[in-house]
Design an enzyme around this catalytic site. Sequence first.
Site, PDB file in Angstrom:
ATOM      1  N   HIS A  25       6.581  -2.015   0.521  1.00  0.00           N
ATOM      2  CA  HIS A  25       5.451  -2.742   1.092  1.00  0.00           C
ATOM      3  C   HIS A  25       4.221  -1.851   1.145  1.00  0.00           C
ATOM      4  O   HIS A  25       4.314  -0.626   1.196  1.00  0.00           O
ATOM      5  CB  HIS A  25       5.787  -3.265   2.497  1.00  0.00           C
ATOM      6  CG  HIS A  25       5.779  -2.218   3.572  1.00  0.00           C
ATOM      7  ND1 HIS A  25       4.655  -1.888   4.288  1.00  0.00           N
ATOM      8  CD2 HIS A  25       6.758  -1.422   4.056  1.00  0.00           C
ATOM      9  CE1 HIS A  25       4.940  -0.941   5.158  1.00  0.00           C
ATOM     10  NE2 HIS A  25       6.220  -0.631   5.048  1.00  0.00           N
ATOM     11  N   CYS A  26       3.048  -2.519   1.110  1.00  0.00           N
ATOM     12  CA  CYS A  26       1.782  -1.815   1.317  1.00  0.00           C
ATOM     13  C   CYS A  26       1.220  -2.273   2.661  1.00  0.00           C
ATOM     14  O   CYS A  26       1.981  -2.611   3.560  1.00  0.00           O
ATOM     15  CB  CYS A  26       0.811  -2.086   0.162  1.00  0.00           C
ATOM     16  SG  CYS A  26       0.477  -3.828  -0.117  1.00  0.00           S
ATOM     17  N   ALA A  27      -0.085  -2.306   2.803  1.00  0.00           N
ATOM     18  CA  ALA A  27      -0.672  -2.599   4.113  1.00  0.00           C
ATOM     19  C   ALA A  27      -0.446  -4.036   4.568  1.00  0.00           C
ATOM     20  O   ALA A  27      -0.360  -4.301   5.765  1.00  0.00           O
ATOM     21  CB  ALA A  27      -2.172  -2.306   4.090  1.00  0.00           C
ATOM     22  N   ARG A  29       1.446  -6.616   2.274  1.00  0.00           N
ATOM     23  CA  ARG A  29       2.337  -7.451   1.463  1.00  0.00           C
ATOM     24  C   ARG A  29       3.637  -6.746   1.088  1.00  0.00           C
ATOM     25  O   ARG A  29       3.672  -5.529   0.939  1.00  0.00           O
ATOM     26  CB  ARG A  29       1.611  -7.930   0.202  1.00  0.00           C
ATOM     27  CG  ARG A  29       1.113  -6.836  -0.701  1.00  0.00           C
ATOM     28  CD  ARG A  29       0.301  -7.379  -1.875  1.00  0.00           C
ATOM     29  NE  ARG A  29      -1.076  -7.683  -1.502  1.00  0.00           N
ATOM     30  CZ  ARG A  29      -1.968  -8.223  -2.319  1.00  0.00           C
ATOM     31  NH1 ARG A  29      -1.639  -8.514  -3.564  1.00  0.00           N
ATOM     32  NH2 ARG A  29      -3.191  -8.477  -1.905  1.00  0.00           N
TER      33      ARG A  29
END
Length: 618
Positions: A25-27, A29
């Site tokens: 995951h990123c910030a 999504r």
Amino acid sequence: MSDKELSKKIVTLVGGEENVNSVFHCATRLRFKLNDRTKADKAALEATPGVITVVESSGQFQVVIGNNVGQVFEHMMAETNLQDADNPNAKKEESSEKTNFLGKAVDIISSIFSPILGALAGAGLLKGLLALILSFQWINDKSGTYLILSAASDSVFYFLPVFLAITSSRKFKTNTFVSVAIAGALVYPAVITAVSNPERLAFLGIPIILINYSSSVIPIILAVWVQSYVERWFNSFIHQSVKNIIVPMLSLLVVIPLTFLAFGPVGNLISQGLANGFTWVYNLSPLIAGAVAGAFWQVFVIFGVHWGFVPVMLSNIATLGYDTMLPMLTAAVLSQAGATLGVFLKSRNTQMKALAGSSTLAAIFGITEPTIYGITLKLKKPFIYACISGAIGGAIIASGGAHAQSFALPGLLALPTYFGPGFLWVVIGLLVAFVLAVVLVMILGFDDPKEETAKTEAAPVKKEMAIEKEILVSPLQGKVLPLEQSSDVAFASGAMGKGILIDPTEGVLTSPVNGTITTVFPTGHAIGITSNDGAEILIHVGVNTVKLKGQFFDKRVKEGDIVKQGQLLLEFDIEQIKAAGYTTATPIIVTNSAQYLDVLNTMETEVKREDYLLTVVV
């Protein structure tokens, strides 16, 4: 639904664990790489409460959630056999999906940089604040305070190769500690000292081109990529009994010299090329560069290819000592925030207004995915207004020669990192981008979605075409919890029906509906109500409170009573019940929920009596 429920549903709708090749995951999504895209139900995911939208880009199946993505991801890791970086499913050779070169590159870059983005942004912000404090002479640069704060802000950037070694090893599936040892060799104090030494050094007679690799990006990524092949080759023939010792030793023996002799200098040349290439384009026309960056940055975010610019920014800072791209991108971010604020001010749709209000705040601080997918792109025109405003703001900022001293997430918090030459132009450009977007939305408008009414009699529609629903208000004041957190297995499992749990702060219970009292337990701890529309509701105060035999409970209704929504049903003494050793966490259950399409819960964490609580969908 709760983060735990959401994580389970997402895994199911992407095709189950066996369909997940890798996930991180990123910030905002979850980024899946699926074995078979056709097994994923995109439409059902987009309709899932808690999911903003689904984006397919760069070979990734991206489920956009928002700021709570980290909590959803943690539940996913805890409740499944999937793992963050060392996912056994990810060890399959390849996903069945074909991915082009750009898609593979973006996937690699996002996998490597997204885990450390928070640390980079936090350290960058601290570095900017420290520079601001120093310029105002609030601190002495010779003091111990400055030394410690400087170390705190610089450490991530100085030892950036070490951080990248960790994330790269996870992506390329190598021994993480060997990768860190390679990075450690690049920033080894004696090596850094030797860089400034005019005496040329050699390795086995081969000249070494010594470079200061602190803060570098490309060299360590190349080194770990090569390490992945070297390790696999040694593992293929070295005996299992000595593999854990011999393979790391041989990998270090091969990869570190090769890095200093070849991959390091080549990677450094690539970094310099990226920095110089961007500088050349920027110098052709800062105004045009700023306009393009401000207009199209959020378009890049939509397709998930914005990660490709992160190495360029970091290379600029490492090579040039500053970056001119970040301030321009902040104009694009603030313009989205302005457009969303415009929607908040102009929309008459209460749901859209509520979403726009919270999304504006998130966008101001640099998180724009909820804003884009939930508001501006969905309404189309506000997104266009934001791109126009971002272009103008970006052009102003670039024309003023603004630059970032360190990396930060583009947003209002990044302002201290832009302090220095051109800072005034940054402030002007961001104000223009934000205010112009608000004004354009307010004046030119957009297609405001019509308000949906909860009352079925509000508009005459054909019975077979209508989706009917009944609203239940909260019978208690207190903290809202998922039903699974009930200590009673019968309630937590959903066997009694769907519903919600409230930990009350007041011992006053009122009716959630207009209806008839069907059950009042003699002990007073539980009450059953049938609403006028047929929903059968059970309210059970606490767990095992039947053992109190009515003590501390004061019934105000009896079986057969007709009650109105909000009417007092029961009073109970919370403190006395807890002192007797019982919990007062109260399940509110729709016991005939199997007869309905669904029972939807409030997204709030706390409620007062008669606040919205549940929707029973017919």
